[in-house]
Design an enzyme around this catalytic site. Structure first.
Site, mmCIF file in Angstrom:
data_model
loop_
_atom_site.group_PDB
_atom_site.id
_atom_site.type_symbol
_atom_site.label_atom_id
_atom_site.label_comp_id
_atom_site.label_asym_id
_atom_site.label_seq_id
_atom_site.Cartn_x
_atom_site.Cartn_y
_atom_site.Cartn_z
ATOM 1 N N SER A 15 -10.123 -0.397 6.982
ATOM 2 C CA SER A 15 -9.512 -0.303 5.650
ATOM 3 C C SER A 15 -8.806 -1.547 5.118
ATOM 4 C CB SER A 15 -8.527 0.857 5.612
ATOM 5 O OG SER A 15 -9.228 2.052 5.421
ATOM 6 N N LYS A 27 0.858 -1.187 0.000
ATOM 7 C CA LYS A 27 0.000 0.000 0.000
ATOM 8 C C LYS A 27 0.894 1.237 0.000
ATOM 9 C CE LYS A 27 -3.893 1.997 2.644
ATOM 10 N NZ LYS A 27 -4.792 1.826 3.815
ATOM 11 N N SER A 48 -9.758 1.909 2.796
ATOM 12 C CA SER A 48 -8.875 2.671 1.948
ATOM 13 C C SER A 48 -7.834 1.808 1.225
ATOM 14 C CB SER A 48 -8.137 3.725 2.778
ATOM 15 O OG SER A 48 -7.299 3.109 3.744
HETATM 16 N N1 GLN Z 1 -13.300 4.342 6.189
HETATM 17 C C1 GLN Z 1 -12.711 4.796 7.398
HETATM 18 C C2 GLN Z 1 -12.294 6.236 7.241
HETATM 19 O O1 GLN Z 1 -12.600 6.800 6.261
HETATM 20 C C3 GLN Z 1 -11.547 3.929 7.795
HETATM 21 C C4 GLN Z 1 -10.337 4.195 6.990
HETATM 22 C C5 GLN Z 1 -9.167 3.358 7.420
HETATM 23 O O2 GLN Z 1 -9.327 2.329 8.071
HETATM 24 N N2 GLN Z 1 -7.989 3.823 7.077
HETATM 25 O O3 GLN Z 1 -11.693 6.818 8.082
#
Ligand code: GLN
Length: 482
Positions: free
Chosen positions: A175, A76, A151
């Site tokens: 995410s 990532k 994400s």
């Molecule tokens: N969807 C969540 C957010 O927007 C979690 C994102 C994540 O786990 N990095 O913060």
């Protein structure tokens, strides 16, 4: 060969069926062919991959290999990689070349993995659909009109479309697990503190954790063995040696006590996800587990508490991007303040700006007690709920997401509906527990994931439970028509 799991590839490499160089070329050609469609990679590190593959082949020839030696991996783009562009999918870092490796990258390099490139993601890991990336949205390999989740959407799409054998992800509120559910693969978020965050660009430091995105629980265990454990560079990484996660994969589930949260079966859960969950519970029963309902009475507060705590931490973490030290700087600033203002206004996308504003507001003197302190109190209650539930059960199993993958653009106009995508995953981060999503069904050609949650630092148990499920079902073997 690109379809196989890491465990299978590792056996083939050991038998000399093909070399890591051949395997790496195969993935690189698939990336050339398909990345234009899925946009899973931001950067492809072809030269580095081929050099690492050659080195891995030489290591194997000398007999100095481990199970991951020569395995093509993707990181990532939130993990710093020395001499490679590390963007966090933001214009702010679009020209940033990291001078050092994240600990996770360093350990995987040492294990002999071959880095194919850096995967796309939501900007600074803020999102649930991978649509906030400066480099454009990622498409779901099961249906290119749909999102892969976020994400870590690029990592999930790359694993699902066989554009790498395994990938790294990070999970602050879901995410790793949510994109794994949307893409029909396995995603594992370890307990907070199990894996070093050194060199992982910070979003919300008390919630962020790295973990594997893979084709099976066994593959997740293989990666965990390489990356878990203490790191003197991260004081929040616990000073306890990690166990051998492969050693307990085949333990029997006879007598396993599974809790299903009453609150997760309530309104909001799609019927297709609920029936996949019920079918999975039947499989666990047939393997000797007992099922009971458990209560997580404060779980409905988790999203609200998270959207105070995570933005608060993000607003502090992202203050370092000021156009002075590294990253984007606006053209022709007239003075220092103009440079700060325009560099940040032009360098950050709108979701990141929204989070910085919410976080700054929640931390401001007049509102700190009303929002930030309150959210921290709720966080404590949520942890207590889990502690109580775990008095009677060994693992908690429920849905990962309320529905299957949604369409690109479908939830863009209303941030709150997007935030509610993480309704089942966020509490696990707030409590610091290990969580995992595994494929357990499909609906109209789209995968469904179920979530497994474990006790503090009980990662080995979760991997064992998931592996036994995968030994007795074949949802994890299904692949999209790419
Ligand atoms: N969807 C969540 C957010 O927007 C979690 C994102 C994540 O786990 N990095 O913060």
């Amino acid at each position: 060969m690109s379809r196989r799991t890491v465990a299978e590839l590792s056996r083939s490499l050991a038998r000399g069926e093909f070399s890591s160089t051949e395997l790496t070329r195969d993935y690189l050609s698939r990336i050339k062919q398909f990345n234009g469609v899925y946009n899973a990679y931001i950067t492809v590190t072809e030269e580095l991959a081929l050099a690492q593959a050659t080195a891995a082949d030489q290591r194997r020839a000398r007999g100095e290999h481990g199970p991951l030696t020569g395995i093509p991996i993707a990181h990532k783009d939130i993990f710093c990689m020395q001499d490679v562009r590390t963007t966090c999918a933001s214009k702010m870092l679009s020209n940033f070349i990291s001078p050092y490796n994240a600990t996770v990258v360093e350990r995987l390099n040492a294990a002999g993995t071959v880095t194919l490139g850096k995967t796309n993601m939501d900007e600074f890991a803020m999102g649930s659909s991978n649509e906030t990336s400066f480099f454009g949205a990622v498409r779901n390999p099961w249906d290119p009109e749909r999102v892969p989740g976020g994400s870590s959407g690029g990592s999930a799409a790359a694993v699902a479309a066989d554009l790498c054998a395994i990938a790294t992800g990070t999970d602050t509120g879901g995410s790793i697990r949510q994109p794994a559910a949307f893409c029909g693969i396995t995603g594992f978020k370890p307990s907070y503190g199990r894996i070093s965050r050194w060199g992982m660009i910070a979003f919300a430091s008390s919630l962020d954790q790295a973990g594997p995105i893979s084709k099976s629980a066994e593959d997740a265990a293989l990666m965990m063995n390489a990356i878990a454990g203490p790191d003197s560079k991260d004081s929040t990484c616990v000073d306890v040696a990690a166990p051998d996660y492969m050693a307990t994969l085949n333990d029997s589930l006879q007598g396993l006590r599974i809790g299903v949260p009453r609150q997760h079966l309530a309104e909001g859960l799609g019927a297709e996800v609920e029936s996949a969950l019920q079918a999975a519970l039947k499989v666990f029963e047939s393997l000797g587990a007992t099922i009971k309902e458990v209560d997580l009475p404060n779980s409905h507060l988790s999203v609200s508490a998270y959207y105070v705590i995570a933005p608060a931490e993000a607003s502090a973490n992202l203050s370092r991007f000021d156009g002075v030290r590294y990253g984007y700087r606006c053209a022709d600033p007239v003075n220092l303040e103009d440079m700060y203002k325009r560099s940040r206004s032009e360098g950050f996308g709108s979701e990141v700006k929204r989070r910085i504003m919410i976080g700054t507001y929640a931390l401001s003197a007049g509102f700190y007690d009303a929002y930030y302190i309150k959210a921290q109190q709720i966080r404590r209650l949520i942890k207590q709920d889990f502690d109580n539930a775990f008095k009677d059960v060994d693992v908690i199993i429920g849905p990962t997401t309320p529905h299957t993958a949604f369409k690109l653009g479908e939830k863009n106009s209303d941030p709150v509906t997007m935030y509610l995508e993480d309704i089942y995953t966020i509490a696990v981060n707030l409590a610091g527990l290990p969580g995992m999503s595994i494929p357990a069904g499909s609906h109209k050609g789209l995968p469904i994931g179920i979530q497994l949650v474990g006790k503090d630092f009980d990662e080995a148990r979760l991997l064992n439970v998931a592996h036994q499920y995968q030994q007795n079902t074949d949802w994890h073997l299904q692949r999209p028509e790419v």
